[in-house]
Write a protein that holds these residues in place. Structure first.
Motif, PDB file in Angstrom:
ATOM      1  N   PRO A  48       0.876  -1.364  -0.228  1.00  0.00           N
ATOM      2  CA  PRO A  48      -0.443  -0.339   0.009  1.00  0.00           C
ATOM      3  C   PRO A  48       0.352   0.946  -0.082  1.00  0.00           C
ATOM      4  O   PRO A  48       1.365   1.456   0.343  1.00  0.00           O
ATOM      5  N   HIS A  49       0.759   1.831  -0.475  1.00  0.00           N
ATOM      6  CA  HIS A  49       1.310   3.485  -1.108  1.00  0.00           C
ATOM      7  C   HIS A  49       0.449   4.268  -0.372  1.00  0.00           C
ATOM      8  O   HIS A  49      -1.029   4.002   0.068  1.00  0.00           O
ATOM      9  N   ILE A  50       1.368   5.731  -0.231  1.00  0.00           N
ATOM     10  CA  ILE A  50       0.336   7.089   0.167  1.00  0.00           C
ATOM     11  C   ILE A  50      -0.832   7.716  -0.357  1.00  0.00           C
ATOM     12  O   ILE A  50      -1.939   8.152   0.439  1.00  0.00           O
ATOM     13  N   GLY A  51      -1.018   7.450  -1.684  1.00  0.00           N
ATOM     14  CA  GLY A  51      -2.367   7.317  -2.158  1.00  0.00           C
ATOM     15  C   GLY A  51      -3.716   6.409  -1.436  1.00  0.00           C
ATOM     16  O   GLY A  51      -4.394   6.931  -1.953  1.00  0.00           O
ATOM     17  N   PHE A 249     -21.225   6.533  -3.127  1.00  0.00           N
ATOM     18  CA  PHE A 249     -20.542   7.617  -3.167  1.00  0.00           C
ATOM     19  C   PHE A 249     -18.570   6.793  -3.725  1.00  0.00           C
ATOM     20  O   PHE A 249     -18.394   5.797  -2.569  1.00  0.00           O
ATOM     21  N   GLU A 250     -17.795   7.044  -4.641  1.00  0.00           N
ATOM     22  CA  GLU A 250     -16.740   6.298  -4.765  1.00  0.00           C
ATOM     23  C   GLU A 250     -15.365   7.190  -5.761  1.00  0.00           C
ATOM     24  O   GLU A 250     -16.385   7.730  -6.055  1.00  0.00           O
ATOM     25  N   MET A 251     -14.551   7.934  -4.881  1.00  0.00           N
ATOM     26  CA  MET A 251     -13.462   8.754  -5.236  1.00  0.00           C
ATOM     27  C   MET A 251     -12.569   7.657  -6.097  1.00  0.00           C
ATOM     28  O   MET A 251     -12.262   6.158  -5.711  1.00  0.00           O
ATOM     29  N   TYR A 252     -12.316   7.951  -6.824  1.00  0.00           N
ATOM     30  CA  TYR A 252     -11.042   7.422  -7.715  1.00  0.00           C
ATOM     31  C   TYR A 252      -9.900   8.438  -8.319  1.00  0.00           C
ATOM     32  O   TYR A 252     -10.204   9.248  -8.686  1.00  0.00           O
ATOM     33  N   GLY A 253      -8.225   7.515  -8.646  1.00  0.00           N
ATOM     34  CA  GLY A 253      -7.693   8.828  -9.433  1.00  0.00           C
ATOM     35  C   GLY A 253      -8.149   9.430 -10.672  1.00  0.00           C
ATOM     36  O   GLY A 253      -8.615   8.025 -12.026  1.00  0.00           O
ATOM     37  N   LYS A 254      -7.576  10.436 -11.459  1.00  0.00           N
ATOM     38  CA  LYS A 254      -7.890  10.675 -12.978  1.00  0.00           C
ATOM     39  C   LYS A 254      -7.464   9.718 -13.761  1.00  0.00           C
ATOM     40  O   LYS A 254      -8.216   9.745 -15.016  1.00  0.00           O
ATOM     41  N   GLU A 255      -6.962   8.275 -13.745  1.00  0.00           N
ATOM     42  CA  GLU A 255      -6.539   7.926 -14.621  1.00  0.00           C
ATOM     43  C   GLU A 255      -7.742   6.793 -14.905  1.00  0.00           C
ATOM     44  O   GLU A 255      -7.996   6.169 -15.923  1.00  0.00           O
ATOM     45  N   HIS A 256      -8.874   6.886 -14.189  1.00  0.00           N
ATOM     46  CA  HIS A 256     -10.403   6.165 -14.031  1.00  0.00           C
ATOM     47  C   HIS A 256     -11.402   6.853 -14.679  1.00  0.00           C
ATOM     48  O   HIS A 256     -12.550   6.426 -15.284  1.00  0.00           O
ATOM     49  N   ALA A 257     -11.177   8.257 -14.696  1.00  0.00           N
ATOM     50  CA  ALA A 257     -11.885   8.827 -15.814  1.00  0.00           C
ATOM     51  C   ALA A 257     -12.562   9.160 -16.493  1.00  0.00           C
ATOM     52  O   ALA A 257     -14.300   8.763 -16.518  1.00  0.00           O
ATOM     53  N   SER A 279     -13.357  12.210  -9.416  1.00  0.00           N
ATOM     54  CA  SER A 279     -12.193  11.874  -9.735  1.00  0.00           C
ATOM     55  C   SER A 279     -10.706  12.468  -9.503  1.00  0.00           C
ATOM     56  O   SER A 279     -11.714  14.303  -9.591  1.00  0.00           O
ATOM     57  N   TYR A 280     -10.110  12.595  -8.748  1.00  0.00           N
ATOM     58  CA  TYR A 280      -9.363  13.063  -8.314  1.00  0.00           C
ATOM     59  C   TYR A 280      -7.337  13.123  -8.860  1.00  0.00           C
ATOM     60  O   TYR A 280      -7.761  12.446  -9.406  1.00  0.00           O
ATOM     61  N   GLU A 281      -6.853  14.026  -8.586  1.00  0.00           N
ATOM     62  CA  GLU A 281      -5.781  14.235  -9.262  1.00  0.00           C
ATOM     63  C   GLU A 281      -4.657  13.402  -9.024  1.00  0.00           C
ATOM     64  O   GLU A 281      -4.818  12.430  -7.752  1.00  0.00           O
ATOM     65  N   LEU A 282      -3.014  12.980  -9.521  1.00  0.00           N
ATOM     66  CA  LEU A 282      -2.733  12.092  -9.147  1.00  0.00           C
ATOM     67  C   LEU A 282      -1.100  12.332  -7.817  1.00  0.00           C
ATOM     68  O   LEU A 282      -1.230  13.699  -8.133  1.00  0.00           O
ATOM     69  N   PHE A 283      -0.757  11.496  -7.201  1.00  0.00           N
ATOM     70  CA  PHE A 283       0.339  12.357  -6.847  1.00  0.00           C
ATOM     71  C   PHE A 283       2.131  12.434  -7.890  1.00  0.00           C
ATOM     72  O   PHE A 283       2.088  10.908  -8.325  1.00  0.00           O
ATOM     73  N   ASN A 287      10.664  13.790  -9.676  1.00  0.00           N
ATOM     74  CA  ASN A 287      10.875  13.944 -10.587  1.00  0.00           C
ATOM     75  C   ASN A 287       9.984  14.369 -11.382  1.00  0.00           C
ATOM     76  O   ASN A 287       9.064  13.989 -12.792  1.00  0.00           O
ATOM     77  N   GLY A 288       8.335  14.797 -11.244  1.00  0.00           N
ATOM     78  CA  GLY A 288       7.342  14.815 -11.853  1.00  0.00           C
ATOM     79  C   GLY A 288       6.801  13.539 -12.226  1.00  0.00           C
ATOM     80  O   GLY A 288       5.400  13.112 -12.827  1.00  0.00           O
ATOM     81  N   GLN A 289       6.662  12.208 -11.806  1.00  0.00           N
ATOM     82  CA  GLN A 289       6.038  10.858 -12.465  1.00  0.00           C
ATOM     83  C   GLN A 289       5.270  10.549 -11.575  1.00  0.00           C
ATOM     84  O   GLN A 289       5.310  11.004 -10.505  1.00  0.00           O
ATOM     85  N   LYS A 290       4.489   9.777 -11.919  1.00  0.00           N
ATOM     86  CA  LYS A 290       3.239   9.374 -10.918  1.00  0.00           C
ATOM     87  C   LYS A 290       3.499   8.128 -10.222  1.00  0.00           C
ATOM     88  O   LYS A 290       4.442   7.921 -10.261  1.00  0.00           O
TER      89      LYS A 290
END
Length: 527
Positions: A48-51, A249-257, A279-283, A287-290
């Motif tokens: 599991p990561h911080i996202g 209700f469910e939220m998810y990252g923009k890759e699902h949008a 839909s939320y933006e990614l962390f 280096n600006g990578q997902k």
């Protein structure tokens, strides 16, 4: 209570905006299931990561906001897709060769490379639950393996067989032509190898609720879709889960949008009502990578909590969820200081302002007082000039500045002092670069030294800041060049604290000595 609810109904804070959308679903009648259901999803393909933490935290914030504007009971489910096949091996786990032998098996059928749990999926689920429990989240854990094998999902799976053509029509529109030829919403789990198979269906029997297919060796199999013999592809699974659980209700990252319309339509085909979604933006990493579970880049929860409090992490998560944020170690000091600024502001705010304050959402309305007398950024600078190895060194400065304080009645301050020493030694110290002062800067620094030597007034932030300001006012245009020089010459950093406050904490005589060492070139020599 009514004043708070009235303010919540018009609050511009994003959790309240989401909560009001959910409430609209039940304006005419309360939910038949007797509660509003919030869901978060977790793919246990890696640690599991911080996202993941952020998703549960933000969903909890919406849930709390909903409970403020409605009396309908709520539940939160954390759903782990642990029946998913292992398609790649995370780079940050041991026993890579062993894992290679189990490619494409469900994660809960892959041996645990750490040797502590029944499977790799069970291990990662345990890691997820450990940190969710550590932070006191109120949730129910659902395992896809148990959900499929226990029969809880059987009704929806039968319906998916009966409405197979309708669901396939939705999916095929989203696929390239070559993928359309072999695609099926069903992924059989091979009865012998236990691997998740990506194969086309030869026959889908809507009467007996079975699927027929050839495995990769050309052998034909017929399996019931129920009982964990078959799982759904991830996009149909999303919508089917919404229908099966009646998710609100469910939220998810923009890759699902881009898939939201697909999830919604499949949910409706299978007899459900599409939920509200966010839909939320990614962390991003440094280096600006997902940030990715499998690559382990970016900052982990444990790493953040090595250098700062849980609340500072929650504050960072609350801020602008629809904006992509770089999440690395250098964001920590700012998050800590802004969190405490908001705590102090909360004390004097009216009800509307409080509901718009991030700390209300972090603490669910039960907001503590801040006892951080010194900003975290200032503690870092104190650690820097004193080369602190232990928080007691920082307490020496703090108690001279505020004698009545101690670790017992200022726990936030005590924890922050320890965090600051760690952060300084790990991140600031290796990057410290002092420079020599220019002629103009030497003149201003000498003036500052002489004025501080002669100063016999109170050790007051504002009075000392006035002296610093006066020494640079007529010499530097713009004036910020003077403060930049102070930071670079005296602290070995490109930015720093309000300098009058720094002098008050560090000490007037100590600052005089620091300036003299800088003018003699000693700081550059020792850096």
């Amino acid at each position: 209570m009514s004043e708070l609810r009235d303010a919540a109904m018009t609050s511009k804070a994003w959790p309240f905006e989401e909560a009001r959308r959910i409430l609209k679903r039940y304006q005419k009648a309360p939910p038949e299931k007797g509660h509003v259901l919030f869901e978060t999803g977790y793919g246990p393909s890696g640690l599991p990561h911080i996202g993941t933490f952020g998703e549960v935290l933000r969903t909890t914030m919406v849930r709390r906001a909903f409970e403020q504007i409605s009396d309908i009971p709520t539940r939160l489910i954390c759903f782990s897709d642990d029946l998913d096949g292992m398609r790649k091996i995370p780079g940050n786990v041991p026993q890579q060769d062993m894992l290679t032998e189990h490619m494409h098996k469900p994660l809960t059928s892959v041996p645990d490379p750490f040797g502590t749990h029944e499977s790799f999926g069970h291990h990662n689920n345990a890691m997820l639950r450990r940190f969710l429990d550590t932070f006191g989240f109120d949730y129910e854990f659902y395992s896809a393996r148990e959900f499929y094998q226990s029969g809880q999902f059987d009704g929806i799976l039968r319906r998916a067989v009966e409405r197979y053509d309708d669901v396939m029509k939705v999916m095929l529109k989203s696929l390239r032509e070559e993928r359309q030829q072999t695609y099926s919403i069903f992924l059989p789990i091979h009865p012998e190898t236990g691997r998740v198979l990506y194969v086309p269906m030869k026959h889908v029997d809507a009467t007996n609720h079975t699927v027929t297919f050839d495995d990769q060796d050309g052998r034909e199999w017929t399996l019931p879709v129920t009982g964990g013999n078959v799982k759904l592809q991830w996009k149909p699974d999303f919508g089917a889960r919404w229908a099966a659980l009646d998710v609100d209700f469910e939220m998810y990252g923009k890759e699902h949008a881009t898939n939201t319309a697909i999830y919604d339509r499949i949910c409706e085909i299978l007899g459900g009502e599409k939920p509200e979604h966010f839909s939320y933006e990614l962390f991003l990493d440094e280096n600006g990578q997902k940030i990715s579970k499998s690559s382990g880049n970016g900052i982990s929860i444990d790493q953040w909590l090595t250098y700062a409090s849980t609340e500072s992490l929650s504050y960072f998560m609350y801020q602008k969820p629809k904006t992509a944020k770089r999440m690395y170690f250098d964001v920590i000091p700012k998050a800590v200081d802004e969190y405490h600024q908001q705590l102090r502001a909360y004390e004097t705010q009216d009800v509307t302002q409080r509901l718009n304050n991030p700390v209300w959402h972090i603490h669910g309305g039960d907001v503590p007082q801040s006892n951080m007398l010194v900003p975290f950024s200032m503690l870092l600078n104190l650690a820097s000039v004193s080369a602190a190895e232990d928080k007691s060194q920082l307490w020496g400065f703090v108690q001279r500045y505020a004698p009545e304080t101690n670790a017992e009645n200022n726990p936030d301050m005590d924890a922050a002092a320890g965090f600051a020493v760690r952060y300084y030694n790990d991140f600031v110290k290796p990057k410290k670069v002092y420079r020599l002062a220019s002629e103009l800067e030497r003149e201003a620094l000498s003036d500052l030294r002489d004025q501080l030597k002669a100063y016999d007034g109170p050790v007051d932030d504002e009075a000392l800041q006035s002296i610093v300001y006066a020494c640079g006012r007529d010499r530097f245009e713009p004036l910020r060049a003077w403060f930049k020089a102070l930071y670079e010459v005296l602290l070995g950093a490109s930015q720093g604290p309000r300098f009058g406050g720094f002098i008050a904490l560090y000490g007037v005589d100590e600052t005089v000595a620091l300036i003299e060492r800088a003018l003699a070139g000693a700081l550059v020599k020792n850096s």
